[in-house]
Enzyme design. Structure first.
Site, mmCIF file in Angstrom:
data_model
loop_
_atom_site.group_PDB
_atom_site.id
_atom_site.type_symbol
_atom_site.label_atom_id
_atom_site.label_comp_id
_atom_site.label_asym_id
_atom_site.label_seq_id
_atom_site.Cartn_x
_atom_site.Cartn_y
_atom_site.Cartn_z
ATOM 1 N N GLY A 1 6.882 -5.814 -4.504
ATOM 2 C CA GLY A 1 8.085 -5.001 -4.340
ATOM 3 C C GLY A 1 9.250 -5.744 -3.733
ATOM 4 O O GLY A 1 10.247 -6.028 -4.385
ATOM 5 N N HIS A 2 9.101 -6.100 -2.460
ATOM 6 C CA HIS A 2 10.242 -6.591 -1.686
ATOM 7 C C HIS A 2 10.944 -7.785 -2.329
ATOM 8 O O HIS A 2 12.174 -7.819 -2.425
ATOM 9 C CB HIS A 2 9.766 -6.951 -0.268
ATOM 10 C CG HIS A 2 10.887 -7.242 0.668
ATOM 11 N ND1 HIS A 2 11.581 -6.258 1.321
ATOM 12 C CD2 HIS A 2 11.451 -8.410 1.035
ATOM 13 C CE1 HIS A 2 12.526 -6.803 2.056
ATOM 14 N NE2 HIS A 2 12.471 -8.113 1.900
ATOM 15 N N THR B 1 6.410 -2.216 7.704
ATOM 16 C CA THR B 1 5.721 -2.141 6.427
ATOM 17 C C THR B 1 4.227 -2.095 6.732
ATOM 18 O O THR B 1 3.836 -2.189 7.901
ATOM 19 C CB THR B 1 6.090 -3.331 5.513
ATOM 20 O OG1 THR B 1 5.428 -3.199 4.258
ATOM 21 C CG2 THR B 1 5.723 -4.657 6.149
ATOM 22 N N GLU C 1 0.561 4.796 -3.538
ATOM 23 C CA GLU C 1 -0.016 4.319 -2.269
ATOM 24 C C GLU C 1 0.067 5.444 -1.262
ATOM 25 O O GLU C 1 1.111 6.096 -1.151
ATOM 26 C CB GLU C 1 0.785 3.133 -1.728
ATOM 27 C CG GLU C 1 0.617 1.869 -2.503
ATOM 28 C CD GLU C 1 1.507 0.765 -1.962
ATOM 29 O OE1 GLU C 1 2.129 0.935 -0.896
ATOM 30 O OE2 GLU C 1 1.582 -0.266 -2.617
ATOM 31 N N ASP D 1 9.779 1.120 -3.821
ATOM 32 C CA ASP D 1 10.111 1.809 -2.562
ATOM 33 C C ASP D 1 11.504 1.461 -2.044
ATOM 34 O O ASP D 1 12.225 2.306 -1.518
ATOM 35 C CB ASP D 1 9.096 1.454 -1.469
ATOM 36 C CG ASP D 1 7.729 2.054 -1.732
ATOM 37 O OD1 ASP D 1 7.627 2.935 -2.608
ATOM 38 O OD2 ASP D 1 6.763 1.635 -1.073
ATOM 39 N N HIS D 2 11.869 0.174 -2.186
ATOM 40 C CA HIS D 2 13.139 -0.231 -1.557
ATOM 41 C C HIS D 2 14.376 0.156 -2.350
ATOM 42 O O HIS D 2 15.487 0.072 -1.842
ATOM 43 C CB HIS D 2 13.108 -1.706 -1.193
ATOM 44 C CG HIS D 2 12.150 -1.949 -0.061
ATOM 45 N ND1 HIS D 2 12.093 -1.096 1.017
ATOM 46 C CD2 HIS D 2 11.199 -2.878 0.141
ATOM 47 C CE1 HIS D 2 11.147 -1.506 1.834
ATOM 48 N NE2 HIS D 2 10.569 -2.579 1.326
ATOM 49 N N ARG E 1 10.101 7.881 4.594
ATOM 50 C CA ARG E 1 11.259 7.055 4.923
ATOM 51 C C ARG E 1 11.928 6.451 3.677
ATOM 52 O O ARG E 1 13.072 6.072 3.724
ATOM 53 C CB ARG E 1 10.886 5.945 5.905
ATOM 54 C CG ARG E 1 9.997 4.887 5.305
ATOM 55 C CD ARG E 1 9.816 3.724 6.252
ATOM 56 N NE ARG E 1 8.950 4.086 7.364
ATOM 57 C CZ ARG E 1 8.225 3.181 8.033
ATOM 58 N NH1 ARG E 1 8.303 1.909 7.706
ATOM 59 N NH2 ARG E 1 7.435 3.545 9.022
ATOM 60 N N HIS E 2 11.182 6.301 2.603
ATOM 61 C CA HIS E 2 11.846 5.818 1.373
ATOM 62 C C HIS E 2 11.560 6.782 0.212
ATOM 63 O O HIS E 2 12.356 7.668 -0.066
ATOM 64 C CB HIS E 2 11.527 4.347 1.045
ATOM 65 C CG HIS E 2 10.142 3.863 1.355
ATOM 66 N ND1 HIS E 2 9.022 4.442 0.835
ATOM 67 C CD2 HIS E 2 9.712 2.826 2.124
ATOM 68 C CE1 HIS E 2 7.969 3.801 1.268
ATOM 69 N NE2 HIS E 2 8.340 2.813 2.065
ATOM 70 N N ASN F 1 6.642 -2.345 -7.137
ATOM 71 C CA ASN F 1 6.827 -1.348 -6.084
ATOM 72 C C ASN F 1 8.327 -1.070 -5.928
ATOM 73 O O ASN F 1 9.099 -1.982 -5.624
ATOM 74 C CB ASN F 1 6.228 -1.896 -4.776
ATOM 75 C CG ASN F 1 6.336 -0.916 -3.644
ATOM 76 O OD1 ASN F 1 7.395 -0.326 -3.422
ATOM 77 N ND2 ASN F 1 5.270 -0.732 -2.892
ATOM 78 N N GLU G 1 -7.547 -3.672 -3.385
ATOM 79 C CA GLU G 1 -6.333 -4.487 -3.452
ATOM 80 C C GLU G 1 -6.374 -5.383 -2.229
ATOM 81 O O GLU G 1 -6.411 -4.891 -1.095
ATOM 82 C CB GLU G 1 -5.075 -3.612 -3.454
ATOM 83 C CG GLU G 1 -3.804 -4.481 -3.479
ATOM 84 C CD GLU G 1 -2.521 -3.688 -3.689
ATOM 85 O OE1 GLU G 1 -2.536 -2.686 -4.426
ATOM 86 O OE2 GLU G 1 -1.502 -4.091 -3.109
ATOM 87 N N ARG H 1 22.435 6.137 2.209
ATOM 88 C CA ARG H 1 23.630 6.962 2.017
ATOM 89 C C ARG H 1 23.292 8.439 1.827
ATOM 90 O O ARG H 1 24.172 9.287 1.832
ATOM 91 C CB ARG H 1 24.402 6.475 0.785
ATOM 92 C CG ARG H 1 25.333 5.343 1.058
ATOM 93 C CD ARG H 1 26.520 5.851 1.895
ATOM 94 N NE ARG H 1 27.363 4.762 2.304
ATOM 95 C CZ ARG H 1 28.436 4.370 1.639
ATOM 96 N NH1 ARG H 1 28.778 4.962 0.520
ATOM 97 N NH2 ARG H 1 29.153 3.378 2.099
ATOM 98 N N ARG I 1 5.104 7.816 2.142
ATOM 99 C CA ARG I 1 4.724 7.741 3.559
ATOM 100 C C ARG I 1 4.802 9.105 4.227
ATOM 101 O O ARG I 1 5.590 9.962 3.803
ATOM 102 C CB ARG I 1 5.667 6.789 4.307
ATOM 103 C CG ARG I 1 5.334 5.340 4.113
ATOM 104 C CD ARG I 1 6.227 4.453 4.958
ATOM 105 N NE ARG I 1 5.673 3.123 5.021
ATOM 106 C CZ ARG I 1 4.857 2.696 5.986
ATOM 107 N NH1 ARG I 1 4.538 3.487 6.996
ATOM 108 N NH2 ARG I 1 4.386 1.481 5.957
ATOM 109 N N HIS J 1 1.304 -7.772 -1.386
ATOM 110 C CA HIS J 1 2.006 -7.767 -0.102
ATOM 111 C C HIS J 1 2.531 -9.165 0.217
ATOM 112 O O HIS J 1 1.758 -10.100 0.372
ATOM 113 C CB HIS J 1 1.138 -7.277 1.075
ATOM 114 C CG HIS J 1 1.977 -6.590 2.116
ATOM 115 N ND1 HIS J 1 2.829 -7.265 2.941
ATOM 116 C CD2 HIS J 1 2.137 -5.285 2.412
ATOM 117 C CE1 HIS J 1 3.468 -6.402 3.712
ATOM 118 N NE2 HIS J 1 3.074 -5.190 3.405
ATOM 119 N N GLY J 2 3.832 -9.236 0.258
ATOM 120 C CA GLY J 2 4.483 -10.499 0.622
ATOM 121 C C GLY J 2 4.538 -11.528 -0.495
ATOM 122 O O GLY J 2 5.033 -12.643 -0.289
#
Ligand code: PXP
Length: 236
Positions: A212-213, A99, A69, A8-9, A48-49, A6, A150, A17, A44, A190-191
């Site tokens: 992702g994160h 999230t 997603e 996204d980040h 936002r990302h 993922n 999922e 920026r 989303r 997730h996580g």
């Protein structure tokens, strides 16, 4: 198990920026060159990302599969049918959340979700439902026509290393078994991080993990030394 990354980040950092750096397309390319079997992004409602343009470029440049997603909304259904990603993962979405919190309530909106799944499937898009690992949601998911679930691993990830870990892990294991017995393929995410991911190997037949994160966070520390060295050379 396959690995969907993922990104996204990468977009979260870029948007801080407002410019083009770091480039999501280059990030996806690096992920693919290093073992990602698909690239996941969450478009989303508030953008936002990841933004529409990211998704529209990714679909043209990816060498693997795009897993999009998205919330169960008319707008997202339209975008998916237009872009035609390899797969979509339907998630619940609240504006204020940091999230995705909790899984999609499939059993509580069976008709709505079933109706949403059909045109996507008819268009050749694989549909996955992001759900909490429990019997009610798995059984409902099997009725919608979606090919995948999922499983939300957030509770397991939070419980990892505590006395609640086994209980949360067993929910995942049982839900995966039930889903597979009902003809669903099973992903998870997730996580998940470098410490807790190993237990996913104990779940038979798990198809793909979406992470992702932890990967983007780790990348800062595996890349920071080289990045500073390079700039230090330029500023000597
Ligand atoms: N799967 C789904 C459905 C998600 O919403 C997310 C977070 O965007 C992930 C997987 C990845 O979670 P994480 O960023 O915690 O690895």
């Amino acid at each position: 198990m396959l690995l969907g990354v993922n990104i996204d980040h990468v977009a979260t950092l870029r948007n801080a920026r407002g410019g083009k750096e770091p480039d999501t397309i280059l990030a996806a390319d690096i992920c693919e060159q290093n073992g990602a079997t698909s690239i996941t992004t969450h478009l989303r409602e508030d953008r936002r990302h990841i933004k529409d343009e990211d998704v529209r470029t990714l679909i043209k440049t990816l060498k693997t599969n795009l897993n999009l997603e998205m919330a169960v909304t008319e707008e997202m259904g339209r975008i998916a049918l237009e872009i035609k990603p390899h797969s979509v993962c339907l998630v619940p979405e609240k504006r204020q959340e940091i999230t995705t919190e909790g899984g999609l309530d499939v059993s509580g909106q069976l008709e709505k979700i079933t109706n949403f799944v059909k045109p996507l499937k008819d268009a050749g898009i694989i549909v996955s439902l992001f759900i909490d690992p429990n019997e009610e949601q798995v059984k409902a998911s099997a009725k919608t026509g979606a090919q995948f679930i999922e499983m939300h691993t957030g509770q397991y990830s939070e419980a990892y290393g505590t006395e609640k870990e086994e209980e949360e892990f067993q929910k995942l294991k049982k839900s995966a078994q039930l889903a597979q017995s009902l003809g669903l393929k099973v992903n998870a995410g997730h996580g998940l991080n470098y410490d807790n991911v190993h237990r996913m190997h104990e779940i038979q037949g798990l198809y793909e993990l979406n992470i992702g994160h932890s990967i983007i966070s780790r990348a800062i520390f595996t890349g920071l030394a080289a990045a500073v060295r390079e700039m230090a050379d330029l500023t000597k």
